[in-house]
Design a protein around this motif. Structure first.
Motif, PDB file in Angstrom:
ATOM      1  N   SER A   1       0.829  -1.212   0.000  1.00  0.00           N
ATOM      2  CA  SER A   1       0.000   0.000   0.000  1.00  0.00           C
ATOM      3  C   SER A   1       0.859   1.257   0.000  1.00  0.00           C
ATOM      4  CB  SER A   1      -0.947  -0.010   1.202  1.00  0.00           C
ATOM      5  OG  SER A   1      -0.227   0.007   2.429  1.00  0.00           O
ATOM      6  N   PHE A   2       1.979   1.224   0.721  1.00  0.00           N
ATOM      7  CA  PHE A   2       2.882   2.386   0.737  1.00  0.00           C
ATOM      8  C   PHE A   2       3.468   2.615  -0.648  1.00  0.00           C
ATOM      9  CE2 PHE A   2       7.124   4.192   0.992  1.00  0.00           C
ATOM     10  CZ  PHE A   2       6.934   5.301   1.817  1.00  0.00           C
ATOM     11  N   ILE A   3       3.954   1.548  -1.269  1.00  0.00           N
ATOM     12  CA  ILE A   3       4.584   1.669  -2.595  1.00  0.00           C
ATOM     13  C   ILE A   3       3.569   2.150  -3.626  1.00  0.00           C
ATOM     14  CG2 ILE A   3       5.664   0.338  -4.447  1.00  0.00           C
ATOM     15  CD1 ILE A   3       6.793  -1.488  -2.174  1.00  0.00           C
ATOM     16  N   ASP A   4       2.324   1.653  -3.516  1.00  0.00           N
ATOM     17  CA  ASP A   4       1.281   2.075  -4.441  1.00  0.00           C
ATOM     18  C   ASP A   4       0.955   3.558  -4.267  1.00  0.00           C
ATOM     19  OD1 ASP A   4      -0.671   1.446  -6.480  1.00  0.00           O
ATOM     20  OD2 ASP A   4      -2.185   1.683  -4.924  1.00  0.00           O
ATOM     21  N   LEU A   5       0.931   4.027  -3.030  1.00  0.00           N
ATOM     22  CA  LEU A   5       0.609   5.429  -2.743  1.00  0.00           C
ATOM     23  C   LEU A   5       1.737   6.363  -3.137  1.00  0.00           C
ATOM     24  CD1 LEU A   5      -1.273   7.526  -1.397  1.00  0.00           C
ATOM     25  CD2 LEU A   5      -0.133   6.994   0.776  1.00  0.00           C
ATOM     26  N   HIS A   6       2.982   5.914  -2.972  1.00  0.00           N
ATOM     27  CA  HIS A   6       4.138   6.795  -3.176  1.00  0.00           C
ATOM     28  C   HIS A   6       4.951   6.362  -4.394  1.00  0.00           C
ATOM     29  CE1 HIS A   6       3.475   8.877   0.608  1.00  0.00           C
ATOM     30  NE2 HIS A   6       3.335   7.707   1.206  1.00  0.00           N
ATOM     31  N   ARG A   7       4.278   6.155  -5.514  1.00  0.00           N
ATOM     32  CA  ARG A   7       4.978   5.814  -6.746  1.00  0.00           C
ATOM     33  C   ARG A   7       5.738   7.030  -7.269  1.00  0.00           C
ATOM     34  NH1 ARG A   7       2.792   1.236  -9.696  1.00  0.00           N
ATOM     35  NH2 ARG A   7       1.068   0.275  -8.563  1.00  0.00           N
ATOM     36  N   PRO A   8       6.967   6.823  -7.807  1.00  0.00           N
ATOM     37  CA  PRO A   8       7.761   5.598  -7.726  1.00  0.00           C
ATOM     38  C   PRO A   8       8.412   5.471  -6.354  1.00  0.00           C
ATOM     39  CG  PRO A   8       9.011   7.286  -8.858  1.00  0.00           C
ATOM     40  CD  PRO A   8       7.658   7.884  -8.552  1.00  0.00           C
ATOM     41  N   SER A   9       8.612   4.238  -5.916  1.00  0.00           N
ATOM     42  CA  SER A   9       9.241   3.985  -4.619  1.00  0.00           C
ATOM     43  C   SER A   9      10.503   3.154  -4.812  1.00  0.00           C
ATOM     44  CB  SER A   9       8.280   3.243  -3.683  1.00  0.00           C
ATOM     45  OG  SER A   9       7.229   4.075  -3.268  1.00  0.00           O
ATOM     46  N   ILE A  10      11.358   3.216  -3.810  1.00  0.00           N
ATOM     47  CA  ILE A  10      12.603   2.462  -3.847  1.00  0.00           C
ATOM     48  C   ILE A  10      12.744   1.637  -2.570  1.00  0.00           C
ATOM     49  CG2 ILE A  10      13.844   4.029  -5.382  1.00  0.00           C
ATOM     50  CD1 ILE A  10      15.110   5.317  -2.941  1.00  0.00           C
ATOM     51  N   TYR A  11      13.553   0.603  -2.668  1.00  0.00           N
ATOM     52  CA  TYR A  11      13.923  -0.211  -1.517  1.00  0.00           C
ATOM     53  C   TYR A  11      15.361   0.099  -1.143  1.00  0.00           C
ATOM     54  CZ  TYR A  11      15.565  -4.149   1.230  1.00  0.00           C
ATOM     55  OH  TYR A  11      16.130  -4.911   2.225  1.00  0.00           O
ATOM     56  N   LYS A  12      15.628   0.242   0.157  1.00  0.00           N
ATOM     57  CA  LYS A  12      16.989   0.465   0.658  1.00  0.00           C
ATOM     58  C   LYS A  12      17.276  -0.527   1.775  1.00  0.00           C
ATOM     59  CE  LYS A  12      17.311   5.514   0.053  1.00  0.00           C
ATOM     60  NZ  LYS A  12      17.575   6.770   0.804  1.00  0.00           N
ATOM     61  N   PRO A  13      18.469  -1.102   1.794  1.00  0.00           N
ATOM     62  CA  PRO A  13      18.834  -1.920   2.960  1.00  0.00           C
ATOM     63  C   PRO A  13      19.007  -1.027   4.185  1.00  0.00           C
ATOM     64  CG  PRO A  13      20.727  -1.635   1.513  1.00  0.00           C
ATOM     65  CD  PRO A  13      19.543  -1.042   0.790  1.00  0.00           C
ATOM     66  N   LEU A  14      18.600  -1.521   5.337  1.00  0.00           N
ATOM     67  CA  LEU A  14      18.761  -0.762   6.578  1.00  0.00           C
ATOM     68  C   LEU A  14      20.205  -0.753   7.051  1.00  0.00           C
ATOM     69  CD1 LEU A  14      15.477  -2.042   8.118  1.00  0.00           C
ATOM     70  CD2 LEU A  14      16.082   0.380   8.006  1.00  0.00           C
ATOM     71  N   SER A  15      20.977  -1.722   6.606  1.00  0.00           N
ATOM     72  CA  SER A  15      22.412  -1.755   6.878  1.00  0.00           C
ATOM     73  C   SER A  15      23.067  -2.473   5.716  1.00  0.00           C
ATOM     74  CB  SER A  15      22.711  -2.486   8.184  1.00  0.00           C
ATOM     75  OG  SER A  15      24.101  -2.530   8.437  1.00  0.00           O
ATOM     76  N   ALA A  16      24.071  -1.862   5.123  1.00  0.00           N
ATOM     77  CA  ALA A  16      24.663  -2.389   3.887  1.00  0.00           C
ATOM     78  C   ALA A  16      25.771  -3.389   4.200  1.00  0.00           C
ATOM     79  CB  ALA A  16      25.200  -1.247   3.031  1.00  0.00           C
ATOM     80  N   LEU A  17      25.390  -4.573   4.641  1.00  0.00           N
ATOM     81  CA  LEU A  17      26.370  -5.615   4.914  1.00  0.00           C
ATOM     82  C   LEU A  17      26.838  -6.259   3.608  1.00  0.00           C
ATOM     83  CD1 LEU A  17      24.698  -7.369   7.967  1.00  0.00           C
ATOM     84  CD2 LEU A  17      26.600  -5.753   7.992  1.00  0.00           C
ATOM     85  N   LEU A  18      28.103  -6.643   3.582  1.00  0.00           N
ATOM     86  CA  LEU A  18      28.661  -7.292   2.400  1.00  0.00           C
ATOM     87  C   LEU A  18      28.336  -8.786   2.405  1.00  0.00           C
ATOM     88  CD1 LEU A  18      32.213  -5.678   2.196  1.00  0.00           C
ATOM     89  CD2 LEU A  18      30.216  -5.129   0.807  1.00  0.00           C
ATOM     90  N   TYR A  19      28.153  -9.345   1.211  1.00  0.00           N
ATOM     91  CA  TYR A  19      28.061 -10.783   1.040  1.00  0.00           C
ATOM     92  C   TYR A  19      28.880 -11.128  -0.201  1.00  0.00           C
ATOM     93  CZ  TYR A  19      24.555  -9.591  -2.518  1.00  0.00           C
ATOM     94  OH  TYR A  19      23.914  -9.066  -3.605  1.00  0.00           O
ATOM     95  N   THR A  20      29.118 -12.385  -0.444  1.00  0.00           N
ATOM     96  CA  THR A  20      29.970 -12.771  -1.571  1.00  0.00           C
ATOM     97  C   THR A  20      29.214 -13.665  -2.543  1.00  0.00           C
ATOM     98  OG1 THR A  20      30.847 -14.686  -0.365  1.00  0.00           O
ATOM     99  CG2 THR A  20      32.082 -12.612  -0.201  1.00  0.00           C
ATOM    100  N   ILE A  21      29.490 -13.458  -3.843  1.00  0.00           N
ATOM    101  CA  ILE A  21      28.999 -14.319  -4.914  1.00  0.00           C
ATOM    102  C   ILE A  21      30.218 -14.736  -5.729  1.00  0.00           C
ATOM    103  CG2 ILE A  21      27.589 -14.484  -6.994  1.00  0.00           C
ATOM    104  CD1 ILE A  21      25.690 -12.462  -5.800  1.00  0.00           C
ATOM    105  N   ASP A  22      30.510 -16.036  -5.729  1.00  0.00           N
ATOM    106  CA  ASP A  22      31.686 -16.559  -6.425  1.00  0.00           C
ATOM    107  C   ASP A  22      32.960 -15.832  -5.992  1.00  0.00           C
ATOM    108  OD1 ASP A  22      30.066 -18.329  -7.846  1.00  0.00           O
ATOM    109  OD2 ASP A  22      29.699 -16.870  -9.445  1.00  0.00           O
ATOM    110  N   GLY A  23      33.037 -15.533  -4.696  1.00  0.00           N
ATOM    111  CA  GLY A  23      34.227 -14.899  -4.150  1.00  0.00           C
ATOM    112  C   GLY A  23      34.300 -13.401  -4.336  1.00  0.00           C
TER     113      GLY A  23
END
Length: 315
Positions: free
Chosen positions: A156-178
């Motif tokens: 409902s929030f995204i529909d009301l506030h188009r366009p909307s974005i997603y943000k991580p609350l904390s930008a932790l690193l992860y690995t893909i193929d090293g």
């Protein structure tokens, strides 16, 4: 009289920003003791006594020793974590906890020391909801924002506030193929929200239709603003596509940044704004440990000198 009190610099071995600041301080004849708290106990030792006059003792590295009562300032950058690989997992957890609260507690309690920034205050300021709430309180324009684990509320929030974005609350690193990766800021639509959202907390925000971005670096009471132009939603995803221009902030923005830092007990902050189509600066976040030296290389702004002034306590 020459001030012989050292500046402590706490960071990992690979930190080019700390390197240039230390070089600047050395050029001024300011003593520096650099260490990584993650080196404890192999090549770092601390002995501290709690006395009626506060903490007294010494911090010792393989090449330096600092009197804990005579530290001029402490530059807290990006230390590695405590590790005890020779212990079994249960013993290691105990040792890590004792080191964190013991060595960490001593480092956070130095008498008469200027912290840039204090590690506890950094921790407080890294909570995005807290930062956004303070940003509103000091007068910044903040896009409509929702933190939730409720899929229906998210839709409902995204529909009301188009366009909307997603943000991580904390930008932790992860690995893909090293390869080290992080979750990127991205546009999101209601149909992309499924029941998986219920698994944890998420941040959704209305996307500002922008004409540019700004990185504003505050060092002490000095404010340095650089406009960043690109065609990217998140300029941090491709530095090769960026152009830089030194700009002055609109009326009231510099004062609001200083008030924001004061609320968290900080003396340094890397603020991110986007510029709306009407020219308004919209607050996105403030990183209390953000990078800044690359902006000096791109623009010639005297950021390193300003940081050295602050650590030398000339400001």
């Amino acid at each position: 009289m020459t001030d012989t009190r050292p500046v402590l610099v706490i960071t990992n071995l690979d930190d080019p920003t700390a390197d240039v600041v230390i070089d600047e301080l050395h050029g001024r004849g300011v003593p520096v003791v650099r260490f990584d708290s993650g080196d404890f106990p192999a090549s770092l030792s601390v002995e501290a006594e709690i006395t009626p006059d506060g903490i007294r003792g010494t911090l010792t590295t393989p090449t330096r020793q600092a009197d804990l009562t005579a530290v001029r300032s402490l530059y807290y950058r990006r230390p590695s974590g405590f590790t005890f690989p020779h212990l079994d997992p249960q013993e290691a957890r105990f040792a890590i906890t004792q080191a964190r609260y013991g060595i960490g507690g001593v480092i956070a309690s130095l008498p008469g020391c200027l912290y840039v920034n204090h590690p506890h205050r950094i921790g407080d300021a890294e909570f995005k909801p807290s930062g956004l709430a303070v940003a509103v309180d000091v007068g910044f324009s903040v896009p409509p924002t929702l933190i939730t684990s409720d899929p229906d509320r998210a839709r409902s929030f995204i529909d009301l506030h188009r366009p909307s974005i997603y943000k991580p609350l904390s930008a932790l690193l992860y690995t893909i193929d090293g390869v080290a990766c992080t979750v990127e800021v991205d546009e999101v639509t209601p149909d992309q929200i499924d029941e998986g959202v219920a698994g944890t907390a998420h941040l959704f925000q209305q996307r500002v239709r922008k004409v540019g971005d700004v990185r504003a670096t505050v060092i002490g009471d000095q404010v340095f603003c650089v406009r960043i132009d690109s065609d990217l939603l998140d300029w941090r995803t491709d530095y090769d596509r960026l152009t830089y221009t030194v700009v002055e902030p609109p009326p009231g923005i510099a004062e609001a940044m200083l008030h924001y830092l004061a609320r968290f007990g900080l003396v340094f902050g890397a603020f991110d704004f986007c510029i709306g189509e009407d020219g308004r600066w919209w607050f996105l976040e403030c990183n209390p440990s953000g990078q800044w030296y690359w902006l000096e290389l791109e623009t010639g702004l005297p950021l390193c000198a300003a940081m050295a002034d602050l650590l030398e306590r000339k400001l």
